[in-house]
Design a protein around this motif. Structure first.
Motif, PDB file in Angstrom:
ATOM      1  N   HIS A 197       0.816  -1.218   0.000  1.00  0.00           N
ATOM      2  CA  HIS A 197       0.000   0.000   0.000  1.00  0.00           C
ATOM      3  C   HIS A 197       0.853   1.273   0.000  1.00  0.00           C
ATOM      4  O   HIS A 197       0.298   2.376   0.098  1.00  0.00           O
ATOM      5  CB  HIS A 197      -0.930   0.033   1.213  1.00  0.00           C
ATOM      6  CG  HIS A 197      -2.037  -0.970   1.150  1.00  0.00           C
ATOM      7  ND1 HIS A 197      -2.941  -1.155   2.175  1.00  0.00           N
ATOM      8  CD2 HIS A 197      -2.390  -1.849   0.181  1.00  0.00           C
ATOM      9  CE1 HIS A 197      -3.799  -2.108   1.851  1.00  0.00           C
ATOM     10  NE2 HIS A 197      -3.473  -2.548   0.642  1.00  0.00           N
ATOM     11  N   GLN A 254      -1.247   6.955   3.722  1.00  0.00           N
ATOM     12  CA  GLN A 254      -0.352   6.569   2.636  1.00  0.00           C
ATOM     13  C   GLN A 254       0.629   7.700   2.316  1.00  0.00           C
ATOM     14  O   GLN A 254       1.819   7.494   2.158  1.00  0.00           O
ATOM     15  CB  GLN A 254      -1.174   6.206   1.406  1.00  0.00           C
ATOM     16  CG  GLN A 254      -0.395   5.570   0.286  1.00  0.00           C
ATOM     17  CD  GLN A 254      -1.304   5.246  -0.881  1.00  0.00           C
ATOM     18  OE1 GLN A 254      -2.160   6.057  -1.260  1.00  0.00           O
ATOM     19  NE2 GLN A 254      -1.150   4.059  -1.444  1.00  0.00           N
ATOM     20  N   THR A 258      -3.811  11.808   2.259  1.00  0.00           N
ATOM     21  CA  THR A 258      -4.268  10.643   1.489  1.00  0.00           C
ATOM     22  C   THR A 258      -4.242   9.401   2.369  1.00  0.00           C
ATOM     23  O   THR A 258      -3.173   8.796   2.570  1.00  0.00           O
ATOM     24  CB  THR A 258      -3.371  10.407   0.259  1.00  0.00           C
ATOM     25  OG1 THR A 258      -3.268  11.616  -0.489  1.00  0.00           O
ATOM     26  CG2 THR A 258      -3.937   9.303  -0.615  1.00  0.00           C
ATOM     27  N   TYR A 260      -5.482   6.427   1.606  1.00  0.00           N
ATOM     28  CA  TYR A 260      -5.102   5.295   0.759  1.00  0.00           C
ATOM     29  C   TYR A 260      -5.664   5.495  -0.637  1.00  0.00           C
ATOM     30  O   TYR A 260      -6.853   5.740  -0.817  1.00  0.00           O
ATOM     31  CB  TYR A 260      -5.628   3.989   1.355  1.00  0.00           C
ATOM     32  CG  TYR A 260      -5.480   2.780   0.469  1.00  0.00           C
ATOM     33  CD1 TYR A 260      -4.237   2.404  -0.036  1.00  0.00           C
ATOM     34  CD2 TYR A 260      -6.582   1.999   0.144  1.00  0.00           C
ATOM     35  CE1 TYR A 260      -4.110   1.286  -0.847  1.00  0.00           C
ATOM     36  CE2 TYR A 260      -6.460   0.882  -0.667  1.00  0.00           C
ATOM     37  CZ  TYR A 260      -5.218   0.533  -1.156  1.00  0.00           C
ATOM     38  OH  TYR A 260      -5.083  -0.568  -1.965  1.00  0.00           O
ATOM     39  N   ASP A 261      -4.801   5.404  -1.623  1.00  0.00           N
ATOM     40  CA  ASP A 261      -5.188   5.466  -3.028  1.00  0.00           C
ATOM     41  C   ASP A 261      -4.450   4.344  -3.742  1.00  0.00           C
ATOM     42  O   ASP A 261      -3.224   4.402  -3.899  1.00  0.00           O
ATOM     43  CB  ASP A 261      -4.803   6.832  -3.623  1.00  0.00           C
ATOM     44  CG  ASP A 261      -5.100   6.939  -5.119  1.00  0.00           C
ATOM     45  OD1 ASP A 261      -5.508   5.937  -5.727  1.00  0.00           O
ATOM     46  OD2 ASP A 261      -4.909   8.042  -5.675  1.00  0.00           O
ATOM     47  N   ARG A 270      -4.971   4.218 -13.300  1.00  0.00           N
ATOM     48  CA  ARG A 270      -6.010   5.211 -13.552  1.00  0.00           C
ATOM     49  C   ARG A 270      -6.168   5.475 -15.040  1.00  0.00           C
ATOM     50  O   ARG A 270      -5.159   5.571 -15.771  1.00  0.00           O
ATOM     51  CB  ARG A 270      -5.656   6.531 -12.865  1.00  0.00           C
ATOM     52  CG  ARG A 270      -5.858   6.553 -11.376  1.00  0.00           C
ATOM     53  CD  ARG A 270      -5.368   7.862 -10.775  1.00  0.00           C
ATOM     54  NE  ARG A 270      -5.978   9.051 -11.377  1.00  0.00           N
ATOM     55  CZ  ARG A 270      -5.680  10.299 -11.011  1.00  0.00           C
ATOM     56  NH1 ARG A 270      -4.773  10.512 -10.057  1.00  0.00           N
ATOM     57  NH2 ARG A 270      -6.274  11.320 -11.588  1.00  0.00           N
ATOM     58  N   SER A 346       1.110   7.924 -10.134  1.00  0.00           N
ATOM     59  CA  SER A 346       0.109   6.922 -10.492  1.00  0.00           C
ATOM     60  C   SER A 346       0.536   6.261 -11.799  1.00  0.00           C
ATOM     61  O   SER A 346       1.185   6.886 -12.642  1.00  0.00           O
ATOM     62  CB  SER A 346      -1.274   7.570 -10.671  1.00  0.00           C
ATOM     63  OG  SER A 346      -1.778   8.010  -9.431  1.00  0.00           O
TER      64      SER A 346
END
Length: 537
Positions: A197, A254, A258, A260-261, A270, A346
């Motif tokens: 994570h 995270q 944030t 958790y993403d 994404r 990301s």
């Protein structure tokens, strides 16, 4: 036997006078619960006292993760050595650690992040220290500040300049930590750690090795504990043989703001249309011009500031994937994130441990770096690390010095001066009100990047602002492009403390940069790599 203990028990293991290494990058990977427990133990018992902390990248932020501020207490903290520090807007109360630093309460140092990781590696192998050219002729060099952030640090040097094989080098003696505090996502009962994570691995393995190989202890903060034998060996990034104790914080974030993403940790990808494209403004004009310095097929480092928007420019132009982005926290490829999530990406291709990413940077394995500036000096030097009138707004150098030391090509970007009111109309730049603070100065306050050394090494250096583009040459800083609508004398030459050299073929910046429409950008292809011309050392 489980290694799980409470945060209070773990804090009780840290002796007075200990050297404690903390893995973090602002809010990313910050073991905040453990740092809070150390601060609370000191408030309750007066211990541990007089500890020294090592932070290869900053621990904590100004948005809910206090990090080092938990332990920024007189009597608890005796010395701090950081690659960078938590920062915040000038309108806010300075972080507690900055109050201690600027108040000259403790010796405080800003050692480049890559060198700090190298120092851990040398300590782990019981070697004497780091011999490097990274930082020569910058604030890192003892002929300048020698990494010192205040008077007390000047009295206790951490770096020497030495002669070796007929050349000047910087020597950083290794520092041995008695305690390493690292963070992961999951620990099994034997202390094996996985990072599924996390947005980066950072340098936890190297920090754990440095402590454990020298008889110290390693404390890991994780989100959860699982049964022994339930983790895949290839997923374990820090083996349990290096971990002594495990502290659980099910609520650890995270990264900044944030919880958790899964896109940050690479668990999902994404869609590209979910990434925000920058709105049209002056900063976007600059980022567009920076993008024109790139080649397809290249690997490019990104720093915080205007340049962080360049990947979104390529996304808007349909060129996503033409450039592989690399950032110091370890992400390779994908789309680097902005603002509070800077340092994460990301859709990354891979995550490298930060120490190895810095090896890549220090050895100039990448093609270009896009960075910001606070000041540009007459000799082309750049300051990003210190402004006396706003000390806590700058976070220190982080990996900037490691990245720029040998980089083949660097594009610095920023506003030409501070405080100007600007506008864009009819494909022209307009200066509605001139800024009060000049950023092109005779001598920068803090040399984070040495223009003199860049010239000696033949580095390709470009400065991009909203009103002009400049290049560093052996003769000085040369003005090569001027924005449409700008008066050369009034808006550029008069706004610089030093005389700029005007190129014989001075050009006008492309008017399409100043239009709210895609550019139709096409990047030239980077030549295929061959062994011809490779350096054999």
């Amino acid at each position: 036997m489980t290694k799980h203990i409470s945060p209070t028990e773990a804090a009780g293991l840290i002796p007075d006078g200990a050297v404690v290494s903390v893995s973090s990058s602002s809010g990313l990977g910050c073991p905040d619960l453990m740092l809070r427990a150390i601060g609370e133990r000191f408030e309750a018992t007066g211990h541990p006292r007089d500890i020294t902390t090592l932070h290869p990248i900053a621990a904590g932020d100004m948005s809910g993760i206090k990090g080092v501020d938990h332990i920024a207490k007189k009597g608890l903290l005796a010395k701090v050595i950081g690659g960078s520090y938590p920062s915040g807007p000038s309108s806010s109360e300075p972080p507690l650690i900055w109050q201690m630093v600027t108040g000259n309460e403790i010796p405080a140092y800003n050692i480049p992040s890559g060198i700090l990781f190298d120092m851990h590696r040398e300590a782990a192998a019981k070697r004497p220290g780091v011999l490097t050219k990274v930082g020569l002729d910058t604030f890192v060099d003892p002929s300048r500040e020698g990494c010192a952030m205040n008077g007390k640090a000047m009295a206790e040097p951490v770096v020497k300049k030495v002669a070796f094989e007929g050349e000047d080098w910087l020597y950083f003696p290794a520092i041995v930590p008695q305690v390493a505090i690292i963070r992961a996502t999951t620990a099994d009962e034997r202390g094996n750690l996985t990072y599924e994570h996390e947005g980066a691995y950072l340098g936890g393995l190297d920090q754990a090795l440095a402590a454990r190989n020298n008889g110290g202890i390693v404390i890991a903060q994780v989100k959860r504990i699982t049964k022994d034998g339930s983790l895949r060996p290839h997923d374990v990034r820090v083996p349990g043989m290096l971990v002594d104790y495990v502290v659980v914080d099910p609520d650890q974030k995270q990264t900044t703001q944030t919880p958790y993403d899964p896109a940050i940790s690479g668990e999902i990808m994404r869609p590209l249309d979910t990434f925000r494209v920058p709105e049209f403004n002056i900063q976007k004009v600059i980022a567009r011009r920076v993008a024109r310095e790139l080649e397809a097929g290249s690997c490019v480092n990104l720093g915080f500031g205007i340049s962080a928007n360049v990947p979104r420019i390529l996304l808007e132009e349909g060129l996503h994937g033409d450039v592989t982005w690399v950032i110091e926290q370890g992400a390779v490829g994908g789309v680097p994130l902005l603002d509070f999530a800077f340092g994460c990406a990301s859709n990354a291709d891979a995550y490298m441990p930060s120490p190895y990413q810095f090896t890549y940077f220090q050895g100039a394995g990448f093609d270009a770096s896009l960075l910001s500036f606070l000041e540009i000096g007459r000799d082309g030097s750049v300051n990003v690390s210190k402004l006396s009138f706003r000390p806590h707004v700058t976070a220190g150098a982080g990996g900037f010095v490691d990245i720029t030391a040998r980089a083949r090509k660097i594009v610095f970007s920023g506003m030409f001066n501070a405080g100007a009111k600007l506008g864009v109309d009819n494909q022209k730049l307009t200066i509605e009100k001139e800024g009060k603070l000049k950023k092109l100065v005779n001598e920068v306050e803090h040399v984070t990047f040495s223009g003199r050394r860049a010239v000696e090494q033949g580095q390709d250096i470009t400065y991009v602002t909203e009103r002009c583009v400049m290049k560093l040459t052996p003769k000085g800083v040369v003005l090569t492009e001027i924005a449409p609508g700008i008066d050369l004398q009034a808006h550029i030459l008069d706004q610089s403390e030093f005389p700029l050299i005007i190129a014989d073929d001075l050009k006008t910046m492309d008017a399409s940069l100043f239009t709210d429409a895609p550019l139709g950008l096409v990047l030239p292809r980077k030549p295929q790599r061959t062994l011809e011309g490779a350096r054999h050392v």
